[in-house]
Scaffold this active site. Sequence first.
Site, PDB file in Angstrom:
ATOM      1  N   SER A  11      58.386   1.354  13.574  1.00  0.00           N
ATOM      2  CA  SER A  11      57.543   2.436  13.068  1.00  0.00           C
ATOM      3  C   SER A  11      57.898   3.778  13.673  1.00  0.00           C
ATOM      4  CB  SER A  11      56.075   2.192  13.432  1.00  0.00           C
ATOM      5  OG  SER A  11      55.589   1.058  12.816  1.00  0.00           O
ATOM      6  N   HIS A  41      58.110   2.640   7.151  1.00  0.00           N
ATOM      7  CA  HIS A  41      59.045   1.519   7.024  1.00  0.00           C
ATOM      8  C   HIS A  41      59.735   1.596   5.657  1.00  0.00           C
ATOM      9  CE1 HIS A  41      57.764  -0.799  10.559  1.00  0.00           C
ATOM     10  NE2 HIS A  41      56.576  -0.288  10.321  1.00  0.00           N
ATOM     11  N   HIS A  63      56.325  -7.568   7.911  1.00  0.00           N
ATOM     12  CA  HIS A  63      55.371  -7.964   8.949  1.00  0.00           C
ATOM     13  C   HIS A  63      54.484  -9.129   8.504  1.00  0.00           C
ATOM     14  CE1 HIS A  63      56.238  -3.670   9.794  1.00  0.00           C
ATOM     15  NE2 HIS A  63      56.113  -4.026  11.052  1.00  0.00           N
ATOM     16  N   TYR A  65      51.388  -9.189   9.145  1.00  0.00           N
ATOM     17  CA  TYR A  65      50.081  -8.634   8.744  1.00  0.00           C
ATOM     18  C   TYR A  65      50.049  -8.149   7.299  1.00  0.00           C
ATOM     19  CZ  TYR A  65      52.135  -4.060  10.115  1.00  0.00           C
ATOM     20  OH  TYR A  65      52.930  -2.961  10.251  1.00  0.00           O
ATOM     21  N   GLU A  66      51.216  -8.116   6.654  1.00  0.00           N
ATOM     22  CA  GLU A  66      51.232  -7.792   5.230  1.00  0.00           C
ATOM     23  C   GLU A  66      51.039  -9.059   4.391  1.00  0.00           C
ATOM     24  OE1 GLU A  66      54.414  -4.575   4.404  1.00  0.00           O
ATOM     25  OE2 GLU A  66      55.077  -5.632   6.192  1.00  0.00           O
ATOM     26  N   ALA A  93      57.340   0.045  17.917  1.00  0.00           N
ATOM     27  CA  ALA A  93      56.326   0.906  18.515  1.00  0.00           C
ATOM     28  C   ALA A  93      55.320  -0.021  19.169  1.00  0.00           C
ATOM     29  CB  ALA A  93      55.658   1.749  17.443  1.00  0.00           C
ATOM     30  N   MET A 185      53.043  -5.557  17.011  1.00  0.00           N
ATOM     31  CA  MET A 185      52.845  -6.512  15.905  1.00  0.00           C
ATOM     32  C   MET A 185      54.165  -6.914  15.250  1.00  0.00           C
ATOM     33  SD  MET A 185      49.660  -4.532  14.134  1.00  0.00           S
ATOM     34  CE  MET A 185      48.426  -3.692  15.138  1.00  0.00           C
ATOM     35  N   SER A 186      55.249  -6.862  16.013  1.00  0.00           N
ATOM     36  CA  SER A 186      56.538  -7.223  15.396  1.00  0.00           C
ATOM     37  C   SER A 186      57.435  -7.860  16.450  1.00  0.00           C
ATOM     38  CB  SER A 186      57.211  -5.965  14.836  1.00  0.00           C
ATOM     39  OG  SER A 186      57.592  -5.097  15.894  1.00  0.00           O
ATOM     40  N   ASN A 209      51.276   4.788  22.626  1.00  0.00           N
ATOM     41  CA  ASN A 209      49.859   5.026  22.963  1.00  0.00           C
ATOM     42  C   ASN A 209      49.452   4.086  24.093  1.00  0.00           C
ATOM     43  OD1 ASN A 209      50.153   3.090  20.426  1.00  0.00           O
ATOM     44  ND2 ASN A 209      48.388   2.396  21.613  1.00  0.00           N
ATOM     45  N   HIS A 221      47.367   5.157  13.390  1.00  0.00           N
ATOM     46  CA  HIS A 221      48.763   4.917  13.018  1.00  0.00           C
ATOM     47  C   HIS A 221      49.565   6.219  12.973  1.00  0.00           C
ATOM     48  CE1 HIS A 221      52.142   2.706  11.456  1.00  0.00           C
ATOM     49  NE2 HIS A 221      52.149   3.348  10.299  1.00  0.00           N
TER      50      HIS A 221
HETATM   51  N1  HPA Z   1      48.739  -2.304  19.571  1.00  0.00           N
HETATM   52  C1  HPA Z   1      49.437  -3.022  18.680  1.00  0.00           C
HETATM   53  N2  HPA Z   1      50.479  -2.540  18.017  1.00  0.00           N
HETATM   54  C2  HPA Z   1      50.848  -1.273  18.276  1.00  0.00           C
HETATM   55  C3  HPA Z   1      50.165  -0.462  19.179  1.00  0.00           C
HETATM   56  C4  HPA Z   1      49.047  -1.012  19.878  1.00  0.00           C
HETATM   57  O1  HPA Z   1      48.385  -0.363  20.702  1.00  0.00           O
HETATM   58  N3  HPA Z   1      50.793   0.747  19.197  1.00  0.00           N
HETATM   59  C5  HPA Z   1      51.827   0.654  18.322  1.00  0.00           C
HETATM   60  N4  HPA Z   1      51.867  -0.561  17.752  1.00  0.00           N
END
Ligand code: HPA
Length: 246
Positions: A11, A41, A63, A65-66, A93, A185-186, A209, A221
């Site tokens: 990302s 993406h 992903h 989650y999709e 990310a 998440m990847s 973050n 996001h």
């Molecule tokens: N959590 C999960 N996935 C992420 C995060 C997070 O804080 N930041 C970027 N992708």
Amino acid sequence: MSAEIAIVLGSGLGSLADALSVEREVSFAEAGLPSSKVAGHAGRFLLGKCFGQEMWIMQGRVHLYEGHPAHDVAAGVRWLAGQGVKRLILTNAAGSLRAGFSPGEWMMLSDHINLTGTSPLEGGANFIDMSQVYSAPWRARMRDCAKKLMMPLHEGVYAGLRGPQYETPAEIRMLQVMGADAVGMSTVLEALQARALGMEVMGFSCLTNWGAGLSAAGLNHSEVLHTGQSAAAQMMRLLQVSVADE
Ligand code: HPA
């Protein structure tokens, strides 16, 4: 034309492809992959020269989650293996779980914790050794390159979750107790697939973050994309130096 090395862009890191002089482009659809619909993406493979070295760039990924099954999430890695790729750099990310690993900085993956509850190897190869998913010799070379650049490059454990929601503060505390330094998440499923195919694997998390509850700010996001975009230049320099070193 072929390449032994490939980079999967996470990302907000799509701009890493700007350094590539593109010779060939293959869309996910052409490669038989499902397309990702997540902002940031793009969903294509690019072959070209980057810093004088021939490589594949996978821009965008699929992903869990999709709603895609684990086997499909790793389809891009199998496709790259089919093109002759033997060394894979996975980027993502991630949220930082550790004081001193600040947003905007990069963490090299020393290991991962797969908390997705699934594996792309289900129904296929059993009992593959995962005692060193992320290549120790490759990491050592990257560490040296980062030092030359005076670039902060952390090293730690990535926890891979299904998402699609960000974590709760209680989940973040649980991940810290488990020994994770970053969460995303990847990556974990692709890394498992790549090791099962005998590839040498490297992983980089762009810490975009603080994990939920670790700072007063909430998560969104667009912040993740924005931080990824500004940190991408640093990764570009690291890759340039590491390619020159090989
Ligand atoms: N959590 C999960 N996935 C992420 C995060 C997070 O804080 N930041 C970027 N992708």
